[in-house]
Design a protein around this motif. Structure first.
Motif, PDB file in Angstrom:
ATOM      1  N   UNK A  38     -12.073  14.786  44.796  1.00  0.00           N
ATOM      2  CA  UNK A  38     -11.393  13.940  45.776  1.00  0.00           C
ATOM      3  C   UNK A  38      -9.911  14.255  45.892  1.00  0.00           C
ATOM      4  N   UNK A  39      -9.274  14.739  44.818  1.00  0.00           N
ATOM      5  CA  UNK A  39      -7.830  14.992  44.862  1.00  0.00           C
ATOM      6  C   UNK A  39      -7.468  16.100  45.841  1.00  0.00           C
ATOM      7  N   UNK A  40      -8.413  16.933  46.227  1.00  0.00           N
ATOM      8  CA  UNK A  40      -8.141  18.003  47.188  1.00  0.00           C
ATOM      9  C   UNK A  40      -7.753  17.442  48.544  1.00  0.00           C
ATOM     10  N   UNK A  41      -8.161  16.219  48.834  1.00  0.00           N
ATOM     11  CA  UNK A  41      -7.956  15.648  50.165  1.00  0.00           C
ATOM     12  C   UNK A  41      -6.918  14.527  50.158  1.00  0.00           C
ATOM     13  N   UNK A  42      -6.231  14.327  49.028  1.00  0.00           N
ATOM     14  CA  UNK A  42      -5.249  13.254  48.906  1.00  0.00           C
ATOM     15  C   UNK A  42      -3.828  13.802  48.998  1.00  0.00           C
ATOM     16  N   UNK A  43      -2.949  13.026  49.592  1.00  0.00           N
ATOM     17  CA  UNK A  43      -1.535  13.364  49.643  1.00  0.00           C
ATOM     18  C   UNK A  43      -0.952  13.227  48.230  1.00  0.00           C
ATOM     19  N   UNK A  44      -0.063  14.129  47.822  1.00  0.00           N
ATOM     20  CA  UNK A  44       0.527  14.017  46.482  1.00  0.00           C
ATOM     21  C   UNK A  44       1.132  12.633  46.262  1.00  0.00           C
ATOM     22  N   UNK A  45       0.835  12.063  45.114  1.00  0.00           N
ATOM     23  CA  UNK A  45       1.293  10.723  44.782  1.00  0.00           C
ATOM     24  C   UNK A  45       0.306   9.634  45.126  1.00  0.00           C
ATOM     25  N   UNK A  46      -0.786   9.974  45.824  1.00  0.00           N
ATOM     26  CA  UNK A  46      -1.815   8.997  46.173  1.00  0.00           C
ATOM     27  C   UNK A  46      -2.906   9.010  45.110  1.00  0.00           C
ATOM     28  N   UNK A  47      -3.269   7.839  44.599  1.00  0.00           N
ATOM     29  CA  UNK A  47      -4.289   7.723  43.556  1.00  0.00           C
ATOM     30  C   UNK A  47      -5.469   6.918  44.090  1.00  0.00           C
TER      31      UNK A  47
END
Length: 386
Positions: A289-298
């Motif tokens: 999922x982290x591949x599609x998240x903006x940096x800093x978004x959890x």
């Protein structure tokens, strides 16, 4: 494209109730001043100082003037502070001894009220469930939960499920405590509309009577519950249901406003593909999922994954976007998706997301906690928010 600054042409727009604090626009926007080219800042703050994209008009450089009396003034200041400390010591002791007792802390009062409301709700739900299920042999059981007298109970109790509290309202405090009016919602199995219920014959033999077709109907019941606060805070509340449940109408339906996602985002666009991949990782365990998240978004995926596949059917956006965005371009998105269960059955769900562009691609910067709705602008007859 200027991201969030794109509005609907020819229309006045009110401030959006779903504006995310993490992505504010520059304060100058409301004052008519220059606007930052990146209103979707990830640090949650407006840029400090002038925007380099909008330099001041021939502003002269600041002048620095040296002052030679700084050390002398500092010495005088320290002397004054020392004298003030010596004088204020006795004054502080006198104030501590004479000041009035402080009032109750607001947070403690709120916590106590929440505890009383929870105790009232628990007793109302327990009484309502017991009363609905009870037959004439359960008179003592119902009486143990209320101060009211029990005169009549049916030969057969009802089948119920899914009890919940619809509302809790506190009455005026009195010397005996506070009476809370609790409304409980319950699904009750009742004969389907248009069907008849067999009536037991005089002999009591209903062996030939057919069973009615039952359907679940949501019913609501109101119960007054008295709550008395204990003298010792460590003791539980004293609780007493003052009356038997009373059937009441359920909450009326609200006039739902339209959702404010006027732009259509193609599901085959770069943004649409990013959304589909994100949802697949979120609820179907498809990829990281982290591949599609903006940096800093959890955002954590749902585990174990409840679905096997996700198919996005439509995406509505609050702002127009492109496949070649500038950094900081963004939109709120209402995503409709078809979710496939492990047994192959499918169901439809909707998500509200925030998309922000970075390095030419679209990323998810959050699951929105509010939904954008069209709000009429006072005196204009227009609706909607930007």
């Amino acid at each position: 494209m200027s991201s969030l600054l794109t509005g609907r042409r020819g229309k006045k727009r009110a401030a959006s109730p779903s504006t995310i604090p993490a992505h504010p626009q520059r304060a100058a926007e409301g004052a008519g001043g220059p606007v930052s080219a990146n209103p979707w800042r990830t640090d949650g703050t407006a840029p400090a100082g002038p925007d380099p994209a909008f330099p001041a008009d021939d502003a002269p450089p600041p002048q620095v003037v040296e002052w030679s009396q700084g050390s002398a003034l500092a010495s005088k200041a320290w002397t004054a502070l020392l004298v003030l400390a010596l004088v204020s010591g006795p004054v502080a002791l006198v104030w501590t001894a004479l000041r009035p007792e402080g009032g109750p802390v607001a947070a403690g009062t709120v916590s106590a009220d929440q505890g009383a409301a929870a105790a009232a709700a628990e007793r109302a739900v327990e009484l309502t469930e017991t009363w609905l299920r009870a037959d004439r042999d359960d008179q003592a059981l119902v009486a143990s939960l209320t101060e009211a007298s029990i005169s009549t109970l049916p030969a057969t109790g009802l089948t119920i499920r899914d009890s919940s509290v619809a509302s809790v309202t506190a009455g005026d405090p009195s010397p005996t405590g506070t009476t809370w009016m609790v409304t409980v919602g319950v699904d009750v199995a009742e004969p389907a509309p248009g069907t008849t219920v067999p009536v037991r014959g005089e002999s009591g033999d209903d062996s030939e009577a057919s069973e009615p077709v039952l359907v679940w109907v949501r019913r609501y019941f109101q119960v007054p519950v008295l709550i008395q606060r204990p003298a010792d805070e460590d003791e539980p509340f004293a609780v007493a249901a003052l009356a038997l449940p009373a059937p009441v109408p359920g909450p009326s339906g609200a006039d739902s406003p339209g959702l404010d996602y006027p732009r259509t985002i193609p599901i085959t666009s770069d943004a649409g593909e990013s959304v589909a991949a994100f949802l697949g990782a979120l609820v179907a365990g498809d990829g990281e999922i982290t591949r599609y998240l903006r940096p800093g978004t959890a955002i954590q995926p749902v585990t174990p994954a409840p679905y096997t596949a996700v198919s996005v059917t439509s995406i509505g956006g609050s702002h127009e976007i492109s496949d070649h965005p500038s950094d900081g371009d963004g939109t709120h998105a209402l995503v409709t998706a078809e979710l496939t269960r492990p047994d192959g059955e499918k169901t439809t769900a909707q998500y509200v997301l925030t998309l922000v562009a970075r390095d030419g691609r679209w990323e998810v910067s959050g699951l929105d906690q509010t939904v954008r709705t069209e709000i009429p602008v006072a005196g204009s007859g227009d609706s909607g928010t930007e």
